[in-house]
Design a protein around this motif. Structure first.
Motif, PDB file in Angstrom:
ATOM      1  N   TYR A 174      -5.365  -3.290  -3.021  1.00 12.52           N
ATOM      2  CA  TYR A 174      -6.524  -3.398  -2.123  1.00 12.52           C
ATOM      3  C   TYR A 174      -7.181  -4.754  -2.328  1.00 12.52           C
ATOM      4  O   TYR A 174      -7.111  -5.321  -3.422  1.00 12.52           O
ATOM      5  N   SER A 216      -7.855  -3.863   5.200  1.00 10.44           N
ATOM      6  CA  SER A 216      -7.576  -3.502   6.591  1.00 10.44           C
ATOM      7  C   SER A 216      -6.654  -4.547   7.201  1.00 10.44           C
ATOM      8  O   SER A 216      -6.540  -5.660   6.697  1.00 10.44           O
ATOM      9  N   GLU A 222      -5.874   8.544  -1.634  1.00 10.64           N
ATOM     10  CA  GLU A 222      -5.636   7.335  -0.835  1.00 10.64           C
ATOM     11  C   GLU A 222      -5.306   7.765   0.595  1.00 10.64           C
ATOM     12  O   GLU A 222      -4.620   8.776   0.803  1.00 10.64           O
ATOM     13  N   TYR A 278      -5.385  -0.754  11.078  1.00  8.38           N
ATOM     14  CA  TYR A 278      -5.708   0.332  10.151  1.00  8.38           C
ATOM     15  C   TYR A 278      -6.681  -0.084   9.043  1.00  8.38           C
ATOM     16  O   TYR A 278      -6.736  -1.255   8.660  1.00  8.38           O
ATOM     17  N   LYS A 292      -4.887   6.314   4.993  1.00  7.08           N
ATOM     18  CA  LYS A 292      -4.774   5.251   5.989  1.00  7.08           C
ATOM     19  C   LYS A 292      -5.222   5.833   7.318  1.00  7.08           C
ATOM     20  O   LYS A 292      -4.840   6.958   7.656  1.00  7.08           O
ATOM     21  N   TRP A 352       0.847  -1.191   0.000  1.00  8.04           N
ATOM     22  CA  TRP A 352       0.000   0.000   0.000  1.00  8.04           C
ATOM     23  C   TRP A 352       0.882   1.241   0.000  1.00  8.04           C
ATOM     24  O   TRP A 352       1.745   1.404   0.874  1.00  8.04           O
ATOM     25  N   TRP A 364     -10.525  -0.797  -0.674  1.00  2.54           N
ATOM     26  CA  TRP A 364     -10.063  -0.819   0.704  1.00  2.54           C
ATOM     27  C   TRP A 364      -9.502  -2.176   1.104  1.00  2.54           C
ATOM     28  O   TRP A 364      -9.760  -3.197   0.457  1.00  2.54           O
ATOM     29  N   TYR A 399      -7.024   0.962   5.020  1.00  3.96           N
ATOM     30  CA  TYR A 399      -6.299   1.603   3.911  1.00  3.96           C
ATOM     31  C   TYR A 399      -7.340   1.762   2.816  1.00  3.96           C
ATOM     32  O   TYR A 399      -7.970   0.769   2.426  1.00  3.96           O
TER      33      TYR A 399
END
Ligand code: HEM
Length: 207
Positions: A63, A78, A161, A82, A163, A52, A76, A84
């Motif tokens: 993703y 995760s 983008e 987090y 995070k 990422w 997305w 992302y």
């Protein structure tokens, strides 16, 4: 006039030979055409990487999930800590997502970004009413919690983008949970925090 067997064989031999010659010529012409149609420079391709990077390029494999709502898309993934995400919309203005809304825009924890003069701006915001306002969390006494972000304008698209921690602890960030999380999304034609969207809608993301 009588035709001997050897004459027939001779004619057959000539016919086969001519046939082979014709096939060889056709084959070589078609190969030549293929060579000509091969572009000298390869077409630009979407990079492939699982890493990422907040560079404004949504790479293949970056993703694990994506959702498309007409001219807006969100990607997305995760981990334990987090989320992302990558938002992309056909606009030169802003792109946005709102996590866990109540009714309409109310109580949505929004991430709102745009590019102006090549510079990426991102807001961590919270909508206090059904149709806003949605001031930055910091104006409400909260904190800015976008851990990393980046973006770019590419052709007629804006890509942002970012995070963020799944649970930041800020009262103006709704925790993202394992399972289904409601979202709202929007994009607008301007780089303004107060100009209404060109399009908006609802969705769900699963973590
Ligand atoms: C930038 C300033 C914004 C303004 C002035 C604004 C204003 C409005 C207004 C007037 C409506 C009702 C008319 C309509 O349905 O279009 C609306 C609806 C809506 N907005 Fe916004 N909005 C803003 C930003 C956002 C953002 C950032 C999001 C999402 C992240 C969002 C999501 C929505 C949604 C989902 C609805 C539909 C509500 C329904 O179902 O009726 N808005 N907004």
């Amino acid at each position: 006039m009588k035709t001997s067997i050897s004459q027939v064989r001779y004619h057959l031999f000539i016919i086969v030979l001519v046939g082979l010659l014709v096939m060889a010529v056709v084959f070589s012409i078609s190969c030549g055409e293929e060579e000509q149609s091969t572009p000298s420079t390869p077409a630009p391709s979407v990079p492939v990487t699982e890493e990422w990077v907040a560079d404004g390029t949504i790479s293949v494999g970056e993703y694990s999930n994506s959702q498309i709502h007409g001219n807006y898309e969100i990607h997305w993934k995760s981990d334990e800590e987090y989320i992302y995400a990558g938002m992309k919309a056909r606009t030169g203005g802003y792109v946005s997502v709102g996590f866990q809304p109540g009714s309409r825009m109310k109580n949505a924890d929004m991430v709102f970004g745009f590019i102006a003069d090549g510079e990426v701006t991102i807001y961590d915001m919270y909508s206090t009413g059904d149709f806003g306002p949605h001031p930055p969390d910091t104006d409400l006494g909260g904190t800015f919690d976008i851990a990393e972000f980046g973006g770019k304008e590419e052709g007629s698209f804006t890509i942002i983008e970012f995070k963020r921690e799944l649970a930041t602890g800020d009262q103006y960030d709704n925790p993202l949970l394992s399972g289904v999380n409601k979202i709202i999304w929007s994009y607008g034609s301007s780089d303004s925090l107060t100009r209404q969207h060109s399009n908006r809608g609802y969705g769900e993301i699963e973590l």
